[in-house]
Structure formats: structure tokens, C-alpha cells
Motif scaffolding. Structure first.
Motif, PDB file in Angstrom:
ATOM      1  N   GLY A  86      58.697  38.670  33.958  1.00 40.65           N
ATOM      2  CA  GLY A  86      57.428  37.959  34.064  1.00 40.65           C
ATOM      3  C   GLY A  86      56.839  37.648  32.695  1.00 40.65           C
ATOM      4  O   GLY A  86      56.323  36.553  32.457  1.00 40.65           O
ATOM      5  N   ARG A  87      56.930  38.611  31.794  1.00 40.10           N
ATOM      6  CA  ARG A  87      56.414  38.397  30.430  1.00 40.10           C
ATOM      7  C   ARG A  87      57.159  37.255  29.739  1.00 40.10           C
ATOM      8  O   ARG A  87      56.552  36.404  29.091  1.00 40.10           O
ATOM      9  CB  ARG A  87      56.551  39.685  29.619  1.00 40.10           C
ATOM     10  CG  ARG A  87      55.955  39.594  28.213  1.00 40.10           C
ATOM     11  CD  ARG A  87      56.330  40.809  27.395  1.00 40.10           C
ATOM     12  NE  ARG A  87      57.765  40.872  27.126  1.00 40.10           N
ATOM     13  CZ  ARG A  87      58.376  40.144  26.191  1.00 40.10           C
ATOM     14  NH1 ARG A  87      57.686  39.296  25.440  1.00 40.10           N
ATOM     15  NH2 ARG A  87      59.676  40.263  26.003  1.00 40.10           N
ATOM     16  N   ARG A  88      58.474  37.237  29.898  1.00 40.83           N
ATOM     17  CA  ARG A  88      59.266  36.167  29.284  1.00 40.83           C
ATOM     18  C   ARG A  88      58.928  34.810  29.907  1.00 40.83           C
ATOM     19  O   ARG A  88      58.899  33.785  29.209  1.00 40.83           O
ATOM     20  CB  ARG A  88      60.755  36.459  29.466  1.00 40.83           C
ATOM     21  CG  ARG A  88      61.251  37.640  28.634  1.00 40.83           C
ATOM     22  CD  ARG A  88      62.693  37.967  28.956  1.00 40.83           C
ATOM     23  NE  ARG A  88      63.163  39.120  28.212  1.00 40.83           N
ATOM     24  CZ  ARG A  88      64.298  39.752  28.444  1.00 40.83           C
ATOM     25  NH1 ARG A  88      65.095  39.326  29.425  1.00 40.83           N
ATOM     26  NH2 ARG A  88      64.664  40.784  27.715  1.00 40.83           N
ATOM     27  N   ALA A  89      58.669  34.814  31.197  1.00 37.69           N
ATOM     28  CA  ALA A  89      58.302  33.559  31.865  1.00 37.69           C
ATOM     29  C   ALA A  89      56.967  33.035  31.346  1.00 37.69           C
ATOM     30  O   ALA A  89      56.785  31.819  31.180  1.00 37.69           O
ATOM     31  CB  ALA A  89      58.233  33.783  33.376  1.00 37.69           C
ATOM     32  N   VAL A  90      56.036  33.944  31.080  1.00 38.16           N
ATOM     33  CA  VAL A  90      54.748  33.534  30.503  1.00 38.16           C
ATOM     34  C   VAL A  90      54.959  32.923  29.128  1.00 38.16           C
ATOM     35  O   VAL A  90      54.379  31.884  28.786  1.00 38.16           O
ATOM     36  CB  VAL A  90      53.786  34.746  30.415  1.00 38.16           C
ATOM     37  CG1 VAL A  90      52.549  34.388  29.594  1.00 38.16           C
ATOM     38  CG2 VAL A  90      53.377  35.195  31.808  1.00 38.16           C
ATOM     39  N   GLU A  91      55.823  33.556  28.324  1.00 41.81           N
ATOM     40  CA  GLU A  91      56.086  33.058  26.968  1.00 41.81           C
ATOM     41  C   GLU A  91      56.755  31.685  26.988  1.00 41.81           C
ATOM     42  O   GLU A  91      56.542  30.879  26.079  1.00 41.81           O
ATOM     43  CB  GLU A  91      56.972  34.052  26.205  1.00 41.81           C
ATOM     44  CG  GLU A  91      56.254  35.332  25.819  1.00 41.81           C
ATOM     45  CD  GLU A  91      57.150  36.284  25.048  1.00 41.81           C
ATOM     46  OE1 GLU A  91      58.374  36.022  24.979  1.00 41.81           O
ATOM     47  OE2 GLU A  91      56.631  37.278  24.514  1.00 41.81           O
ATOM     48  N   PRO A  95      54.828  29.445  34.819  1.00 38.38           N
ATOM     49  CA  PRO A  95      53.896  30.268  35.603  1.00 38.38           C
ATOM     50  C   PRO A  95      54.395  30.658  36.984  1.00 38.38           C
ATOM     51  O   PRO A  95      54.125  31.758  37.451  1.00 38.38           O
ATOM     52  CB  PRO A  95      52.635  29.395  35.688  1.00 38.38           C
ATOM     53  CG  PRO A  95      53.117  28.009  35.445  1.00 38.38           C
ATOM     54  CD  PRO A  95      54.263  28.121  34.504  1.00 38.38           C
ATOM     55  N   LYS A  96      55.147  29.764  37.628  1.00 40.42           N
ATOM     56  CA  LYS A  96      55.639  30.093  38.973  1.00 40.42           C
ATOM     57  C   LYS A  96      56.604  31.275  38.934  1.00 40.42           C
ATOM     58  O   LYS A  96      56.527  32.184  39.763  1.00 40.42           O
ATOM     59  CB  LYS A  96      56.322  28.878  39.594  1.00 40.42           C
ATOM     60  CG  LYS A  96      55.355  27.779  40.006  1.00 40.42           C
ATOM     61  CD  LYS A  96      56.089  26.660  40.717  1.00 40.42           C
ATOM     62  CE  LYS A  96      55.100  25.586  41.174  1.00 40.42           C
ATOM     63  NZ  LYS A  96      55.778  24.478  41.874  1.00 40.42           N
ATOM     64  N   LEU A 119      49.622  40.241  37.255  1.00 40.19           N
ATOM     65  CA  LEU A 119      49.733  39.257  38.324  1.00 40.19           C
ATOM     66  C   LEU A 119      48.486  38.377  38.367  1.00 40.19           C
ATOM     67  O   LEU A 119      48.568  37.149  38.493  1.00 40.19           O
ATOM     68  CB  LEU A 119      49.918  39.988  39.656  1.00 40.19           C
ATOM     69  CG  LEU A 119      50.303  39.169  40.891  1.00 40.19           C
ATOM     70  CD1 LEU A 119      51.550  38.344  40.635  1.00 40.19           C
ATOM     71  CD2 LEU A 119      50.513  40.110  42.070  1.00 40.19           C
ATOM     72  N   ALA A 120      47.316  39.002  38.218  1.00 34.62           N
ATOM     73  CA  ALA A 120      46.069  38.237  38.189  1.00 34.62           C
ATOM     74  C   ALA A 120      46.019  37.326  36.966  1.00 34.62           C
ATOM     75  O   ALA A 120      45.590  36.165  37.050  1.00 34.62           O
ATOM     76  CB  ALA A 120      44.871  39.190  38.191  1.00 34.62           C
ATOM     77  N   ARG A 121      46.468  37.845  35.800  1.00 31.82           N
ATOM     78  CA  ARG A 121      46.477  37.027  34.584  1.00 31.82           C
ATOM     79  C   ARG A 121      47.426  35.831  34.726  1.00 31.82           C
ATOM     80  O   ARG A 121      47.132  34.733  34.248  1.00 31.82           O
ATOM     81  CB  ARG A 121      46.919  37.870  33.388  1.00 31.82           C
ATOM     82  CG  ARG A 121      45.853  38.804  32.857  1.00 31.82           C
ATOM     83  CD  ARG A 121      46.222  39.306  31.470  1.00 31.82           C
ATOM     84  NE  ARG A 121      45.276  40.310  31.002  1.00 31.82           N
ATOM     85  CZ  ARG A 121      45.499  41.607  31.029  1.00 31.82           C
ATOM     86  NH1 ARG A 121      46.639  42.074  31.500  1.00 31.82           N
ATOM     87  NH2 ARG A 121      44.592  42.454  30.585  1.00 31.82           N
ATOM     88  N   ALA A 122      48.571  36.072  35.363  1.00 33.32           N
ATOM     89  CA  ALA A 122      49.525  34.981  35.561  1.00 33.32           C
ATOM     90  C   ALA A 122      48.902  33.888  36.423  1.00 33.32           C
ATOM     91  O   ALA A 122      49.113  32.690  36.173  1.00 33.32           O
ATOM     92  CB  ALA A 122      50.802  35.511  36.216  1.00 33.32           C
ATOM     93  N   TYR A 123      48.129  34.286  37.407  1.00 35.45           N
ATOM     94  CA  TYR A 123      47.451  33.286  38.237  1.00 35.45           C
ATOM     95  C   TYR A 123      46.427  32.530  37.409  1.00 35.45           C
ATOM     96  O   TYR A 123      46.326  31.305  37.483  1.00 35.45           O
ATOM     97  CB  TYR A 123      46.755  33.942  39.429  1.00 35.45           C
ATOM     98  CG  TYR A 123      45.873  32.954  40.160  1.00 35.45           C
ATOM     99  CD1 TYR A 123      46.421  32.044  41.048  1.00 35.45           C
ATOM    100  CD2 TYR A 123      44.509  32.902  39.912  1.00 35.45           C
ATOM    101  CE1 TYR A 123      45.626  31.105  41.693  1.00 35.45           C
ATOM    102  CE2 TYR A 123      43.708  31.968  40.545  1.00 35.45           C
ATOM    103  CZ  TYR A 123      44.270  31.075  41.432  1.00 35.45           C
ATOM    104  OH  TYR A 123      43.484  30.140  42.046  1.00 35.45           O
ATOM    105  N   ILE A 124      45.663  33.242  36.603  1.00 35.27           N
ATOM    106  CA  ILE A 124      44.627  32.611  35.791  1.00 35.27           C
ATOM    107  C   ILE A 124      45.234  31.581  34.836  1.00 35.27           C
ATOM    108  O   ILE A 124      44.721  30.473  34.678  1.00 35.27           O
ATOM    109  CB  ILE A 124      43.835  33.671  35.009  1.00 35.27           C
ATOM    110  CG1 ILE A 124      42.963  34.471  35.975  1.00 35.27           C
ATOM    111  CG2 ILE A 124      42.954  33.038  33.939  1.00 35.27           C
ATOM    112  CD1 ILE A 124      42.365  35.701  35.364  1.00 35.27           C
TER     113      ILE A 124
END
Length: 309
Positions: A86-91, A95-96, A119-124
Motif C-alpha cells: 500500500g505504501r508503494r502504491a501511494v508513492e 490510490p485504488k 486506509l483512511a489516509r489512502a481514501y483522503i
């Protein structure tokens, strides 16, 4: 014993300026050290020797505990693996995928407040693209994180951010007040409160909050920090807000002073690029657009006031 006493003293001193004990992991270590120091400082009580347990039952017990530990570690590793994905996906601005990975991490570790916060941050971070997930999804994850770690202000702060972005300022303010109770010296929480008050046209109350923030800036809480290079930009927002207020009142000197302080703090923050990247990699939320807007507007207003003598 001497080492434990030194550790307890160090933890107590550090907590005076950088509150750590609201984090359960830190608090548990502190109380464990305190209990251990108390235990080994007493003379052991003479007791009758216990009867030796049959070796067979001891082996069964050790084997059972080992299997349980292996299972728990395997599940934790799976959760951590999905969280890392998930962290790598954010970088990589995906987002999905980040949401999917953090959801899996939360399922494997349902007791983890941290994964729910991520999870909340990823949504934001993806709220403009993934509106189908809905407001309730994000706010419920943040509330779950707050319930799992009720002494940690982060879950309440995140709940407030989501409520605010969803156009519910009263609910946001209530969540921020809960966060403030758990960390009364947090500039980011107080800035969020000030922003919410301003959105509700309660500008006088917002200015009082900004003044309290600048009191913290001058206190040991801000002056003595573990990593001084991680410059907090929230103080710049308060200097800017007070600068605007002084300018509207015709108090040129005070306004110039506040705008200069806002520029100075943002310049200092931008200087330490290594620590800024480290903070962002750690999952810290920062509105870079706001930092730039405050910086540019402070310079513009400062130039106008200075040209007028």
C-alpha cells in the motif's frame, strides 16, 4: 536495575516536551520497565519448591505456544506485506491499489489502528477520484482507529479532517476537540480547530487559537525536540493569520513582523529537504499547496506594507 532506572528517568524527561505515552506501545514499555525495576529491587520471597511437572505436559505446552506464535507471526507478516504494498502504491500515485492493499492489511490485523489510519489516509488522498467509496467508509475507518487507540489523538484528528472535507464543520470541530484533549500542545490539531472556526465565521475564536499556537512556539515543547530539522509549518499559518488581522487593523509594524516570521519558518522548513522527504515517507499529512500559498501571499503583503513605509 541502574539501567532500568535511567531508562525510566529518560522516558519521563522526554515526555515533558514530546508526549509519547499516549502511544500504547511506548506506554507499555515504560510501565514494563517500571514494574521490572520494582520487582528486581525487592528480595525474593522464600517459597516451597513446586513439584516438577511431567515432561510430557511441558513439551505439549511449549509446542502449543510455539505453534500459536508461528501462526500469529505469519499473519502479522502478511498484514505488514500488504501495508508495504500500500505504501508503494501511494508513492507511485496508485490510490485504488493502495486502498485494496490497506484493506487486506486491516483484515489480517483487525486490532491495528495504524492500518485503519493508513486506509483512511489512502481514501483522503484519492477522494477526488474514488467518490464511490463514500464519506462513511473513510470516517468509519478513522473512528475505528480512535476506538482501538483511545489515548492517541491521531484517529480523532483524521476523523475531523474527513468531516471537515465532507462539509460537516460542527462534527469536525467536535472530533478535533477530542484530539486536542489527548495532545493539547499539537500545532496541527490547533490549526485544524482554527480553520474549522473560520469556516463557521467564528473568526475571533480562531484568532485566539492562533495566539495559543504561537505561545507553544515559544515554549520548551517546540524549542526542545528530537529532530529540530523537521520544521513544523503550522506556526507559519498562525503568523500569517495574525499578520492579516494586524494589517486589517492598520497595525503595520505588527503585521510586517508576523509576515516575516511566516516566511522565515517556511524558508527554514524548505532548507532541510532530506528530513522533509523522510517525514512524507513516514505517512505524515502535509498540504504543500497551502504552504506555498501562505509563503507567496506573505511575501506579497510584506512588499506592499514595506513600500508604504
Amino acid at each position: 536495575l541502574s539501567g532500568l532506572i535511567a531508562g525510566i528517568a529518560a522516558s519521563s524527561i522526554r515526555n515533558l516536551t514530546d508526549s509519547d505515552w499516549y502511544v500504547p506501545g511506548v506506554a507499555l514499555v515504560f510501565w514494563f520497565a517500571l514494574g521490572l525495576a520494582s520487582g528486581i529491587s525487592r528480595r525474593p520471597i522464600e517459597e516451597a519448591p513446586m513439584e516438577a511437572s511431567p515432561k510430557r505436559w511441558v513439551s505439549i505446552l511449549i509446542g502449543t505456544i510455539t505453534l500459536i506464535l508461528i501462526a500469529v507471526i505469519a499473519v502479522l507478516n502478511l498484514a505488514a506485506s500488504h501495508a508495504e504494498n500500500g505504501r508503494r502504491a501511494v508513492e507511485t500515485n496508485n490510490p485504488k491499489l493502495a486502498l485494496a492493499e490497506y484493506q487486506l492489511a486491516s483484515r489480517f490485523a483487525p486490532w491495528s489502528a495504524d492500518y485503519r489510519m493508513k486506509l483512511a489516509r489512502a481514501y483522503i488522498s484519492s477522494r477526488g477520484e474514488l467518490s464511490d467509496l463514500g464519506f462513511l467508509f473513510a470516517v468509519n475507518r478513522a473512528r475505528e482507529a480512535a476506538n482501538l487507540e483511545p489515548t492517541n489523538p491521531t484517529g480523532y484528528e483524521m476523523t475531523g479532517r474527513i468531516e471537515f472535507w465532507s462539509g460537516r464543520p460542527a462534527e469536525a470541530l467536535a472530533a478535533y476537540r477530542e484530539a486536542e484533549k489527548r495532545n493539547p500542545k499539537s500545532p496541527s490539531i490547533k490549526i485544524a480547530i482554527a480553520d474549522t472556526l473560520e469556516s463557521m465565521d467564528r473568526n475571533k475564536e480562531a484568532l485566539e487559537v492562533h495566539r495559543k499556537i504561537l505561545e507553544i512556539e515559544k515554549s520548551p515543547y517546540e524549542q526542545v525536540r528530537a529532530i529540530p530539522e523537521l520544521v513544523d509549518p503550522n506556526y507559519a499559518y498562525s503568523h500569517f493569520a495574525l499578520g492579516k488581522a494586524y494589517q486589517s487593523q492598520g497595525k503595520t509594524r505588527q503585521a510586517i513582523r508576523e509576515f516575516k516570521e511566516a516566511i522565515k519558518r517556511i524558508d527554514l522548513r524548505n532548507k532541510f529537504t532530506f528530513y522533509l522527504k523522510a517525514e512524507q515517507a513516514g505517512g505524515g499529512y502535509e498540504d504543500n499547496n497551502r504552504i506555498k500559498e501562505v509563503y507567496d501571499e506573505s511575501q506579497r503583503r510584506l512588499a506592499i506594507l514595506s513600500s508604504h513605509g
